[in-house]
Write an enzyme that holds these catalytic residues in place. Structure first.
Site, mmCIF file in Angstrom:
data_model
loop_
_atom_site.group_PDB
_atom_site.id
_atom_site.type_symbol
_atom_site.label_atom_id
_atom_site.label_comp_id
_atom_site.label_asym_id
_atom_site.label_seq_id
_atom_site.Cartn_x
_atom_site.Cartn_y
_atom_site.Cartn_z
ATOM 1 N N GLU A 1 6.287 -6.025 4.440
ATOM 2 C CA GLU A 1 5.713 -4.776 3.936
ATOM 3 C C GLU A 1 4.886 -5.071 2.691
ATOM 4 O OE1 GLU A 1 5.011 -0.661 4.251
ATOM 5 O OE2 GLU A 1 5.908 -2.085 5.652
ATOM 6 N N GLU B 1 -4.837 -1.125 0.919
ATOM 7 C CA GLU B 1 -4.343 -2.510 0.942
ATOM 8 C C GLU B 1 -5.105 -3.340 1.964
ATOM 9 O OE1 GLU B 1 -0.131 -0.572 -0.396
ATOM 10 O OE2 GLU B 1 -0.355 -1.278 1.667
ATOM 11 N N ASP C 1 7.311 3.115 3.132
ATOM 12 C CA ASP C 1 8.521 2.401 3.543
ATOM 13 C C ASP C 1 9.223 3.121 4.691
ATOM 14 O OD1 ASP C 1 8.197 0.530 1.360
ATOM 15 O OD2 ASP C 1 8.881 2.129 0.053
#
Length: 476
Positions: free
Chosen positions: A280, A310, A460
């Site tokens: 992750e 990201e 998450d």
């Protein structure tokens, strides 16, 4: 004649009663037609998920955990006597002025950021000031958040959390989590979460979405102190799945240290290669560090979770632009970047699955010859959890959610076929799938929470629940 007319009227009246009775029964028993697009979409999702079941029975997660101290971003800045100013994206924070600039940048760009605060005494002062304004404590750290989500999501599974667990964090964690003795720490690592809602005003800036700025002076997490116990737990417990997070925190350490640590993560991934490991990613400021993560860790992990910012940073880290020069790339550009990433760095023995999550849509990509399957269920589960957790509710309601993804769009700017083919999506048929160069893709819109109550930990929750609705099989 009068008698016949009377009989005819009775017959007509009788038929009318029968018709009324039949119509009443029809409308009483007729299924209710759902017109609300939010409810139609969530019903279609549930139908897709009904054909699959959660897969792993034993999961090991590591290596970051901390105590989140959650406050209003603007309230904390005021308590620190900071006034509105310019927005600047810093790679490391060391003053309250830099913190103000980081928050302003975040609000301008609607970009959540996480930064290291290098001045320990000033950070301790900020923590004390945060405790003087309305605040809440929450479980923090990607590994801890994912473990907490999974232990409630698949309660029959054995979930191991290997990370620094201080006394206050231990009280917040689910009692069914397996926490090795070596994970128990004397004190909590605190991260300050500065949240702002949509339409928050700070000087000349009005935020266009809800987001947050995270900062910390965290030693044990930033050095990945629990990497070795994480490896030992995987080797001893032989889980179905392992999830690695927290490597982004190495950015705060000297280059010579993080280079060595990245090599040790690469070695770990090689050692436990019979276990699928999901990596992750999180927000990173230093592009040279991000490139090292990409070339040392991402390529060796079996699965990757990240957001579009990201993804864009990964491409910048290796000098790939694909003609994209905007901070918020549109869907066709994002799909092209995703294809670049999995085809350039993916392999059957390494990275073969990516779950990309954005505010308005998710995409799961799988190598067609790779070990990962059920990408449709994964993308649906991730998108479903995103909305429900953001609104902190258990079921969808048309008043609380909305579909922000346009009903038609392109899937590429680079691919000749896809760039000329407009895709249509509807609430009753919410998943688009396509093949491109040895990769299968699944896209679903997100039911966006109009007034999110909590933005921390969404990525998450998305990645972890999406993972358990995927299936890993090393044999085709």
């Amino acid at each position: 004649s009068a008698h016949l007319e009377s009989m005819s009227n009775i017959t007509t009246f009788g038929l009318l009663l029968v018709v009324i009775a039949v119509c009443y029964q029809y409308y009483r028993l007729k299924p209710e037609v759902v017109t609300d697009p939010v409810l139609r979409l969530s019903t279609a999702w549930d139908h897709i998920l009904s054909n699959s079941t959660p897969w792993p029975q034993k999961i090991v997660l590591g290596v970051n955990a901390n105590l989140d101290l959650i406050v209003s971003a603007t309230a904390l800045l005021r308590s620190l006597n900071e006034t509105p100013g310019m927005g600047v994206d810093h790679s490391v924070l060391n003053t309250t002025k830099a913190l103000q600039e980081q928050v302003t940048y975040s609000m301008q760009e609607c970009a959540g950021t996480e930064r290291y605060f290098s001045n320990k005494s000033l950070f301790d002062h900020i923590v004390q000031m945060a405790k003087t304004i309305p605040h809440t404590y929450f479980i923090g750290g990607n590994a801890a958040l994912m473990a907490e989500k999974l232990v409630t999501f698949i309660p029959a599974a054995d979930i191991y959390l290997v990370a620094p667990i201080g006394p206050q964090l231990k009280k917040l964690l689910h009692s069914q989590l397996n926490i090795p003795r070596e994970s128990l720490a004397v004190q909590d690592e605190i991260h300050v979460i500065m949240e702002y809602p949509s339409h928050e005003v700070w000087g000349q800036i009005t935020s266009s979405c809800a987001n947050r700025v995270i900062h910390s002076h965290d030693v044990s997490n930033s050095q990945l102190s629990f990497l070795e116990p994480f490896k030992e737990t995987i080797l001893s417990s032989r889980p179905d799945l392992a999830i690695l997070s927290g490597a982004h925190l190495l950015e705060a350490t000297p280059r010579v240290f993080w280079e060595e640590r990245i090599q040790e993560i690469a070695s770990l991934l090689q050692t436990v290669r019979t276990t699928p490991v999901h990596f992750e990613l999180a927000t990173v400021g230093d592009l040279s560090f991000l490139r090292a993560l990409l070339e040392g860790v991402v390529v060796r992990a079996s699965s990757l979770g990240l957001n579009e910012q990201e993804l864009l940073s990964l491409s910048k880290a290796v000098g790939v632009s694909l003609g994209i020069n905007v901070s918020k790339p549109e869907l066709p550009m994002v799909a092209d970047l995703l294809h670049w990433l999995i085809t350039s760095y993916g392999s059957l023995s390494g990275l073969s699955r990516i779950h990309l999550h954005t505010l308005t849509y998710h995409i799961v990509a799988e190598l067609t010859e790779g070990p990962w399957h059920y990408g449709e269920s994964a993308v649906v589960m991730g998108a479903k959890v995103a909305g429900l957790q953001a609104c902190s509710v258990e079921k969808f309601d048309g008043k609380l959610f909305e579909i922000r993804l346009p009903s038609q769009f392109y899937l590429s700017r680079e691919d000749m076929t896809l760039s000329n083919q407009m895709v249509h999506i509807s609430p009753s048929s919410p998943v688009v799938h396509w093949l491109r160069g040895g990769v299968r893709y699944f896209l679903s819109p997100v039911l966006v929470c109009k007034q999110p109550l909590k933005t921390v930990g969404l990525g998450d929750a998305i990645s972890s629940t999406g993972l358990v609705y995927s299936m890993y099989s090393s044999k085709k």
